[in-house]
Design a protein around this motif. Structure first.
Motif, PDB file in Angstrom:
ATOM      1  N   VAL A   1       0.900  -1.111   0.022  1.00 23.16           N
ATOM      2  CA  VAL A   1       0.179   0.015   0.022  1.00 23.16           C
ATOM      3  C   VAL A   1       0.849   1.180   0.005  1.00 23.16           C
ATOM      4  CG1 VAL A   1      -1.682   1.234   1.203  1.00 23.16           C
ATOM      5  CG2 VAL A   1      -1.977  -1.174   1.266  1.00 23.16           C
ATOM      6  N   ILE A   2       0.482   2.163  -0.770  1.00 23.08           N
ATOM      7  CA  ILE A   2       1.475   3.240  -0.808  1.00 23.08           C
ATOM      8  C   ILE A   2       0.560   4.472  -0.741  1.00 23.08           C
ATOM      9  CG2 ILE A   2       2.471   4.849  -2.607  1.00 23.08           C
ATOM     10  CD1 ILE A   2       3.593   2.420  -4.131  1.00 23.08           C
ATOM     11  N   ALA A   3       0.863   5.120   0.112  1.00 21.40           N
ATOM     12  CA  ALA A   3      -0.091   6.594   0.643  1.00 21.40           C
ATOM     13  C   ALA A   3      -0.058   7.496  -0.282  1.00 21.40           C
ATOM     14  CB  ALA A   3       0.408   6.974   2.123  1.00 21.40           C
ATOM     15  N   ALA A   4      -0.562   7.490  -1.481  1.00 23.72           N
ATOM     16  CA  ALA A   4      -0.867   8.308  -2.452  1.00 23.72           C
ATOM     17  C   ALA A   4      -2.003   7.986  -3.205  1.00 23.72           C
ATOM     18  CB  ALA A   4       0.590   8.284  -3.268  1.00 23.72           C
ATOM     19  N   PRO A   5      -2.531   8.952  -3.838  1.00 25.34           N
ATOM     20  CA  PRO A   5      -3.758   8.823  -4.930  1.00 25.34           C
ATOM     21  C   PRO A   5      -3.427   7.532  -5.908  1.00 25.34           C
ATOM     22  CG  PRO A   5      -3.420  11.138  -4.617  1.00 25.34           C
ATOM     23  CD  PRO A   5      -2.054  10.249  -3.826  1.00 25.34           C
ATOM     24  N   ILE A   6      -4.476   6.742  -6.370  1.00 25.31           N
ATOM     25  CA  ILE A   6      -4.279   5.964  -7.462  1.00 25.31           C
ATOM     26  C   ILE A   6      -3.675   6.374  -8.491  1.00 25.31           C
ATOM     27  CG2 ILE A   6      -6.774   6.093  -8.002  1.00 25.31           C
ATOM     28  CD1 ILE A   6      -6.492   2.719  -8.433  1.00 25.31           C
ATOM     29  N   LYS A   7      -4.066   7.768  -9.300  1.00 30.22           N
ATOM     30  CA  LYS A   7      -3.618   8.254 -10.255  1.00 30.22           C
ATOM     31  C   LYS A   7      -2.159   8.333 -10.272  1.00 30.22           C
ATOM     32  CE  LYS A   7      -4.203  11.770 -13.631  1.00 30.22           C
ATOM     33  NZ  LYS A   7      -4.547  13.129 -13.905  1.00 30.22           N
ATOM     34  N   ASP A   8      -1.695   8.961  -9.221  1.00 32.71           N
ATOM     35  CA  ASP A   8      -0.267   9.367  -8.769  1.00 32.71           C
ATOM     36  C   ASP A   8       0.538   7.884  -9.029  1.00 32.71           C
ATOM     37  OD1 ASP A   8      -1.025  11.899  -8.987  1.00 32.71           O
ATOM     38  OD2 ASP A   8      -0.732  11.987  -6.848  1.00 32.71           O
ATOM     39  N   VAL A   9       0.080   6.944  -8.235  1.00 25.96           N
ATOM     40  CA  VAL A   9       0.730   5.544  -8.227  1.00 25.96           C
ATOM     41  C   VAL A   9       0.947   4.947  -9.433  1.00 25.96           C
ATOM     42  CG1 VAL A   9       0.879   3.563  -6.988  1.00 25.96           C
ATOM     43  CG2 VAL A   9       0.171   5.461  -5.703  1.00 25.96           C
ATOM     44  N   PHE A  10      -0.181   4.876 -10.081  1.00 24.96           N
ATOM     45  CA  PHE A  10      -0.274   4.358 -11.574  1.00 24.96           C
ATOM     46  C   PHE A  10       0.853   4.972 -12.341  1.00 24.96           C
ATOM     47  CE2 PHE A  10      -1.701   3.970 -15.980  1.00 24.96           C
ATOM     48  CZ  PHE A  10      -1.926   2.715 -15.854  1.00 24.96           C
ATOM     49  N   THR A  11       0.590   6.232 -12.488  1.00 23.92           N
ATOM     50  CA  THR A  11       1.605   7.054 -13.299  1.00 23.92           C
ATOM     51  C   THR A  11       3.150   6.884 -12.977  1.00 23.92           C
ATOM     52  OG1 THR A  11      -0.128   8.774 -13.762  1.00 23.92           O
ATOM     53  CG2 THR A  11       2.404   9.413 -14.149  1.00 23.92           C
ATOM     54  N   TRP A  12       3.417   6.851 -11.741  1.00 24.43           N
ATOM     55  CA  TRP A  12       4.962   6.548 -11.374  1.00 24.43           C
ATOM     56  C   TRP A  12       5.177   5.336 -11.608  1.00 24.43           C
ATOM     57  CZ3 TRP A  12       8.346   4.301  -8.767  1.00 24.43           C
ATOM     58  CH2 TRP A  12       9.890   4.883  -8.744  1.00 24.43           C
TER      59      TRP A  12
ATOM     60  N   ASP B   1      -8.171   2.649   2.001  1.00 26.28           N
ATOM     61  CA  ASP B   1      -8.105   3.563   3.044  1.00 26.28           C
ATOM     62  C   ASP B   1      -6.527   3.867   3.117  1.00 26.28           C
ATOM     63  OD1 ASP B   1     -10.844   3.987   3.539  1.00 26.28           O
ATOM     64  OD2 ASP B   1     -10.879   2.477   5.204  1.00 26.28           O
ATOM     65  N   GLY B   2      -6.228   5.037   3.099  1.00 25.55           N
ATOM     66  CA  GLY B   2      -4.688   5.166   3.402  1.00 25.55           C
ATOM     67  C   GLY B   2      -4.048   5.233   2.115  1.00 25.55           C
ATOM     68  N   GLY B   3      -4.611   5.140   0.831  1.00 22.63           N
ATOM     69  CA  GLY B   3      -3.854   5.146  -0.391  1.00 22.63           C
ATOM     70  C   GLY B   3      -3.961   4.180  -1.416  1.00 22.63           C
ATOM     71  N   THR B   4      -3.173   3.580  -2.194  1.00 21.74           N
ATOM     72  CA  THR B   4      -3.407   2.871  -3.175  1.00 21.74           C
ATOM     73  C   THR B   4      -2.548   1.360  -2.899  1.00 21.74           C
ATOM     74  OG1 THR B   4      -3.309   4.620  -4.701  1.00 21.74           O
ATOM     75  CG2 THR B   4      -2.981   2.554  -5.677  1.00 21.74           C
ATOM     76  N   HIS B   5      -3.510   0.326  -3.053  1.00 24.04           N
ATOM     77  CA  HIS B   5      -3.055  -1.126  -2.973  1.00 24.04           C
ATOM     78  C   HIS B   5      -2.534  -1.464  -4.320  1.00 24.04           C
ATOM     79  CE1 HIS B   5      -3.188  -5.550  -3.184  1.00 24.04           C
ATOM     80  NE2 HIS B   5      -2.616  -5.526  -1.953  1.00 24.04           N
ATOM     81  N   VAL B   6      -1.060  -1.840  -4.461  1.00 25.02           N
ATOM     82  CA  VAL B   6      -0.341  -2.250  -5.859  1.00 25.02           C
ATOM     83  C   VAL B   6      -0.089  -3.824  -5.647  1.00 25.02           C
ATOM     84  CG1 VAL B   6       1.469  -1.860  -7.221  1.00 25.02           C
ATOM     85  CG2 VAL B   6       0.634  -0.076  -5.920  1.00 25.02           C
ATOM     86  N   ARG B   7      -0.705  -4.593  -6.561  1.00 28.97           N
ATOM     87  CA  ARG B   7      -0.232  -6.062  -6.672  1.00 28.97           C
ATOM     88  C   ARG B   7       0.476  -6.141  -7.907  1.00 28.97           C
ATOM     89  NH1 ARG B   7      -2.551 -11.050  -4.733  1.00 28.97           N
ATOM     90  NH2 ARG B   7      -2.022 -12.629  -6.344  1.00 28.97           N
ATOM     91  N   TRP B   8       1.698  -6.637  -7.832  1.00 32.61           N
ATOM     92  CA  TRP B   8       2.802  -6.550  -9.028  1.00 32.61           C
ATOM     93  C   TRP B   8       3.181  -8.350  -9.135  1.00 32.61           C
ATOM     94  CZ3 TRP B   8       7.492  -3.243  -9.671  1.00 32.61           C
ATOM     95  CH2 TRP B   8       7.977  -3.179 -11.154  1.00 32.61           C
ATOM     96  N   THR B   9       2.426  -8.886 -10.318  1.00 39.53           N
ATOM     97  CA  THR B   9       2.910 -10.290 -10.241  1.00 39.53           C
ATOM     98  C   THR B   9       3.500 -10.447 -11.586  1.00 39.53           C
ATOM     99  OG1 THR B   9       0.683 -10.802  -9.142  1.00 39.53           O
ATOM    100  CG2 THR B   9       1.663 -12.439 -10.777  1.00 39.53           C
ATOM    101  N   THR B  10       4.426 -11.560 -11.710  1.00 38.04           N
ATOM    102  CA  THR B  10       5.008 -11.980 -13.011  1.00 38.04           C
ATOM    103  C   THR B  10       5.026 -13.416 -12.814  1.00 38.04           C
ATOM    104  OG1 THR B  10       6.909 -11.496 -14.379  1.00 38.04           O
ATOM    105  CG2 THR B  10       7.338 -11.857 -12.216  1.00 38.04           C
ATOM    106  N   ARG B  11       5.038 -13.962 -14.095  1.00 38.95           N
ATOM    107  CA  ARG B  11       5.096 -15.382 -14.194  1.00 38.95           C
ATOM    108  C   ARG B  11       6.371 -15.772 -15.100  1.00 38.95           C
ATOM    109  NH1 ARG B  11       3.045 -20.001 -12.770  1.00 38.95           N
ATOM    110  NH2 ARG B  11       2.463 -21.653 -14.560  1.00 38.95           N
TER     111      ARG B  11
END
Length: 146
Positions: free
Chosen positions: A9-20, A99-109
């Protein structure tokens, strides 16, 4: 094939996290990433579908192509070429407002295509290095955005 997943979870808005996180030149903020370039722009956005990115990590070089781009909720990619060679089925990042930001899930196979030793090397060498690198990139995003 091994599936590797890192979540944060990154404590920032979803749009900012996605863009970064979809602007892979930011990845050099991680100590394990030496260079990243966008070598071909995507169809609808620089890092959109069809974009090609080139990454040089401490462990090797990767050329990736974006196969899905759904801002600010998801992006997918495939590693088309790499040195050392690897097989790659999927790379996916999903973003969810919490709550508190954006949850990021990064998966690779992926797997190291070495006869007999490939599964062992993938599980015990490549997997830990890849997940550590993903964690470092997410840490860098958190530092940059909070």
């Amino acid at each position: 094939m091994e599936t590797m997943t890192v979540e944060r979870v990154i404590a920032a808005p979803i749009k900012d996290v996605f863009t970064w996180l979809t602007t892979t030149t930011n990845y050099t903020a991680s100590p394990l990433i030496l260079r990243c370039r966008l070598t071909r722009h995507g169809e609808s956005a620089p890092y959109g579908v069809g974009a090609v990115r080139s990454h040089f990590w401490l462990i090797g070089w990767f050329r990736e192509r974006i196969t899905q781009y759904d801002p600010p909720y998801a992006t997918e990619y495939v590693v088309e070429r790499s040195l050392p060679p690897s097989r790659h089925e999927l790379g996916r990042m999903t973003f969810t407002e919490v709550d508190g930001g954006t949850h990021v899930r990064w998966t690779t196979r992926a797997e190291i295509p070495v006869p007999l030793l490939g599964p062992f090397l993938t599980r015990h060498v490549a997997g830990p290095v890849i997940t550590r690198t993903f964690r470092n990139i997410l840490d860098a995003a958190n530092s940059a955005l909070t």
